[in-house]
Design an enzyme around this catalytic site. Structure first.
Site, PDB file in Angstrom:
ATOM      1  N   PRO A  21      24.489  -0.136  25.003  1.00  0.00           N
ATOM      2  CA  PRO A  21      24.271  -1.229  24.042  1.00  0.00           C
ATOM      3  C   PRO A  21      22.997  -0.911  23.272  1.00  0.00           C
ATOM      4  O   PRO A  21      21.969  -0.613  23.879  1.00  0.00           O
ATOM      5  CB  PRO A  21      24.075  -2.464  24.946  1.00  0.00           C
ATOM      6  N   MET A  22      23.060  -0.944  21.959  1.00  0.00           N
ATOM      7  CA  MET A  22      21.845  -0.716  21.157  1.00  0.00           C
ATOM      8  C   MET A  22      21.835  -1.675  19.974  1.00  0.00           C
ATOM      9  O   MET A  22      22.685  -1.567  19.067  1.00  0.00           O
ATOM     10  CB  MET A  22      21.773   0.738  20.674  1.00  0.00           C
ATOM     11  N   GLN A  54      27.263  -7.427  26.141  1.00  0.00           N
ATOM     12  CA  GLN A  54      25.967  -7.590  26.793  1.00  0.00           C
ATOM     13  C   GLN A  54      25.292  -8.886  26.360  1.00  0.00           C
ATOM     14  O   GLN A  54      25.146  -9.158  25.163  1.00  0.00           O
ATOM     15  CB  GLN A  54      25.025  -6.428  26.491  1.00  0.00           C
ATOM     16  N   CYS A  99      15.363  -5.192  27.884  1.00  0.00           N
ATOM     17  CA  CYS A  99      14.814  -5.247  26.525  1.00  0.00           C
ATOM     18  C   CYS A  99      13.299  -5.478  26.562  1.00  0.00           C
ATOM     19  O   CYS A  99      12.818  -6.438  27.151  1.00  0.00           O
ATOM     20  CB  CYS A  99      15.498  -6.360  25.726  1.00  0.00           C
ATOM     21  N   LYS A 142      21.834  -4.373  33.530  1.00  0.00           N
ATOM     22  CA  LYS A 142      21.149  -3.175  33.019  1.00  0.00           C
ATOM     23  C   LYS A 142      19.654  -3.411  33.173  1.00  0.00           C
ATOM     24  O   LYS A 142      19.117  -4.378  32.625  1.00  0.00           O
ATOM     25  CB  LYS A 142      21.535  -2.934  31.564  1.00  0.00           C
ATOM     26  N   GLY A 200      19.089   7.284  29.849  1.00  0.00           N
ATOM     27  CA  GLY A 200      17.760   7.755  29.467  1.00  0.00           C
ATOM     28  C   GLY A 200      17.693   9.230  29.160  1.00  0.00           C
ATOM     29  O   GLY A 200      17.941  10.071  30.025  1.00  0.00           O
ATOM     30  N   GLY A 215      22.557   6.934  24.531  1.00  0.00           N
ATOM     31  CA  GLY A 215      21.930   6.019  23.584  1.00  0.00           C
ATOM     32  C   GLY A 215      21.553   6.770  22.331  1.00  0.00           C
ATOM     33  O   GLY A 215      22.416   7.152  21.519  1.00  0.00           O
ATOM     34  N   ARG A 216      20.253   7.061  22.176  1.00  0.00           N
ATOM     35  CA  ARG A 216      19.755   7.698  20.945  1.00  0.00           C
ATOM     36  C   ARG A 216      20.395   9.050  20.682  1.00  0.00           C
ATOM     37  O   ARG A 216      20.435   9.502  19.539  1.00  0.00           O
ATOM     38  CB  ARG A 216      18.230   7.820  21.028  1.00  0.00           C
TER      39      ARG A 216
HETATM   40  C1  LIG Z   1      17.444   1.040  18.727  1.00  0.00           C
HETATM   41  C2  LIG Z   1      17.710   0.720  20.175  1.00  0.00           C
HETATM   42  C3  LIG Z   1      18.281  -0.486  20.495  1.00  0.00           C
HETATM   43  C4  LIG Z   1      18.532  -0.798  21.842  1.00  0.00           C
HETATM   44  N1  LIG Z   1      19.130  -1.982  22.143  1.00  0.00           N
HETATM   45  C5  LIG Z   1      19.452  -2.254  23.432  1.00  0.00           C
HETATM   46  C6  LIG Z   1      20.175  -3.438  23.751  1.00  0.00           C
HETATM   47  O1  LIG Z   1      20.550  -4.236  22.882  1.00  0.00           O
HETATM   48  N2  LIG Z   1      20.456  -3.646  25.063  1.00  0.00           N
HETATM   49  C7  LIG Z   1      20.068  -2.768  26.051  1.00  0.00           C
HETATM   50  O2  LIG Z   1      20.340  -2.998  27.226  1.00  0.00           O
HETATM   51  N3  LIG Z   1      19.412  -1.645  25.764  1.00  0.00           N
HETATM   52  C8  LIG Z   1      19.111  -1.365  24.478  1.00  0.00           C
HETATM   53  N4  LIG Z   1      18.486  -0.183  24.191  1.00  0.00           N
HETATM   54  C9  LIG Z   1      18.228   0.785  25.271  1.00  0.00           C
HETATM   55  C10 LIG Z   1      19.401   1.772  25.403  1.00  0.00           C
HETATM   56  O3  LIG Z   1      20.577   1.104  25.788  1.00  0.00           O
HETATM   57  C11 LIG Z   1      19.088   2.886  26.421  1.00  0.00           C
HETATM   58  O4  LIG Z   1      19.023   2.363  27.716  1.00  0.00           O
HETATM   59  C12 LIG Z   1      17.776   3.590  26.101  1.00  0.00           C
HETATM   60  O5  LIG Z   1      17.691   3.887  24.717  1.00  0.00           O
HETATM   61  C13 LIG Z   1      17.622   4.887  26.903  1.00  0.00           C
HETATM   62  O6  LIG Z   1      18.649   5.774  26.610  1.00  0.00           O
HETATM   63  P1  LIG Z   1      18.492   7.003  25.550  1.00  0.00           P
HETATM   64  O7  LIG Z   1      17.254   7.752  25.937  1.00  0.00           O
HETATM   65  O8  LIG Z   1      19.761   7.763  25.763  1.00  0.00           O
HETATM   66  O9  LIG Z   1      18.354   6.396  24.198  1.00  0.00           O
HETATM   67  C14 LIG Z   1      18.200   0.125  22.870  1.00  0.00           C
HETATM   68  C15 LIG Z   1      17.621   1.349  22.516  1.00  0.00           C
HETATM   69  C16 LIG Z   1      17.377   1.654  21.189  1.00  0.00           C
HETATM   70  C17 LIG Z   1      16.771   2.987  20.848  1.00  0.00           C
END
Ligand SMILES: Cc1cc2nc3c(=O)[nH]c(=O)nc-3n(C[C@H](O)[C@H](O)[C@H](O)COP(=O)(O)O)c2cc1C
Length: 324
Positions: free
Chosen positions: A16-17, A70, A99, A138, A200, A223-224
């Protein structure tokens, strides 16, 4: 992999992002092989108060399945009511306890919940009573370095009926700095009896495989790493099947950029598309010759036609430049 009654075809999930994983992003990514995708985080308070903008985040279509919804919030009764309302819209409900955003944390929601284990127990129990859908949480490693309590929070969630836990092993204080400590995912997997999803720093297919191997987690969440790179999931699945990874060509990148924009326009008006598509288009261009110039012009573009022309010219130009 199964989460309660929900069977997932693949063990790679889209995180979720907020501001990123809207319906168009999910639809673009799904054909590349996601086991599950999540909505952006949805405010339980906003839903229960009847906010249209909040409800819009639930917009989905039959091809957008399986879908995790979520929720974030701090009040057990409100979160339970939100579960009842979102039930028909998805296949799984997830509680956000990660968050780090100030406004969210100040209200006691998101990663602030990591500081209130008793409240977590009340919330998960209330959500569990309110829905028969698979229920997941989460979490982060903890609030800060002096209060690493992911094992305690995960145990409480499990006891109160959660069906899986996703761990992003950074503290709230860390935000996105430093590196995710994957060893914590391994520790959690070792203790838990429900599926564990690792999140992560997965930027390449090989990272996803390494996380699975090093931690023993049941699934990985990207995610990213999917910014401008929907091939990440496909390449991970290829790696698992000992097949060669695909390196997208310029035409592939151009086609995906156009496809993303067309999908976005199906569900949004032009004004929103011009604003929201900027970041995605810049990500599709990243690393290619002329990307900086493209970024500058796409951020000034005022219409979709102008954006289409810029994309076409950018990829035509990139194709004429020989990469040494
Ligand atoms: C722009 C952005 C928005 C995010 N929004 C959420 C969200 O709405 N809910 C959530 O549980 N995590 C959110 N995250 C965290 C991601 O779900 C993820 O756990 C985190 O980015 C680590 O993973 P990554 O290193 O692969 O990005 C967000 C991350 C980013 C960068």
């Amino acid at each position: 992999m199964n989460i309660k009654s929900l069977h997932l075809k693949h063990n790679i999930l889209l995180a979720p992002m907020a501001g990123i994983t809207d319906l168009s992003c999910r639809l673009l990514m799904r054909p590349f092989g996601l086991g599950l995708a999540f909505t952006e985080m949805v405010s339980a308070n906003g839903l229960v108060l009847g906010g249209d903008a909040t409800r819009d985040l639930l917009t989905s279509v039959p091809e957008d399945r399986p879908l995790g919804i979520q929720l974030f919030g701090e009040n057990p009764a409100t979160l339970a009511e939100a579960c009842r309302q979102v039930g028909p819209h998805g296949d799984l409900i997830d509680l956000n306890m990660g968050c780090p955003v100030k406004k969210v944390v100040r209200s006691g929601a998101g990663s602030a919940l990591m500081q209130t284990p008793k409240r977590v127990a009340q919330i998960v129990a209330a959500m569990r009573r309110a829905t028969d859908l698979p229920l997941t949480v989460k979490i982060r490693a903890g609030w800060d370095q002096s209060s690493i309590n992911f094992l305690e929070i995960a145990r409480i969630a499990e006891q109160e009926g959660a069906d899986a836990v996703t761990l992003h092993p950074r503290t709230r204080s860390q935000g996105f700095s430093g590196t995710a400590d994957w060893a914590l995912i391994g520790e959690l997997k070792h203790r838990a009896t429900i599926p564990i999803i690792g999140s992560g720093d997965i930027f390449e297919a090989e990272d996803a495989r390494r996380m699975l191997n090093e931690t023993g987690c049941d699934a990985v969440m990207i995610g990213r790493g999917c910014y401008g790179n929907p091939w990440l999931a496909k390449n991970f699945l290829a790696l698992q099947n000992e097949q060669a990874a695909v390196a997208p060509s310029l035409e592939d990148c151009r086609d995906v950029a156009f496809r993303h924009m067309e999908i976005f326009l199906r569900y949004n008006n032009e004004r929103k598309a011009v604003l929201d598509m900027r970041k995605h288009l810049c990500w599709y261009a990243k690393g290619l010759p002329g990307a900086a110039q493209f970024r500058a012009s796409i951020n000034q573009a005022c219409s979709i036609d102008e954006m289409r022309t810029l994309i076409r010219h950018f990829f035509e130009h990139a194709a004429t430049i020989e990469v040494p």
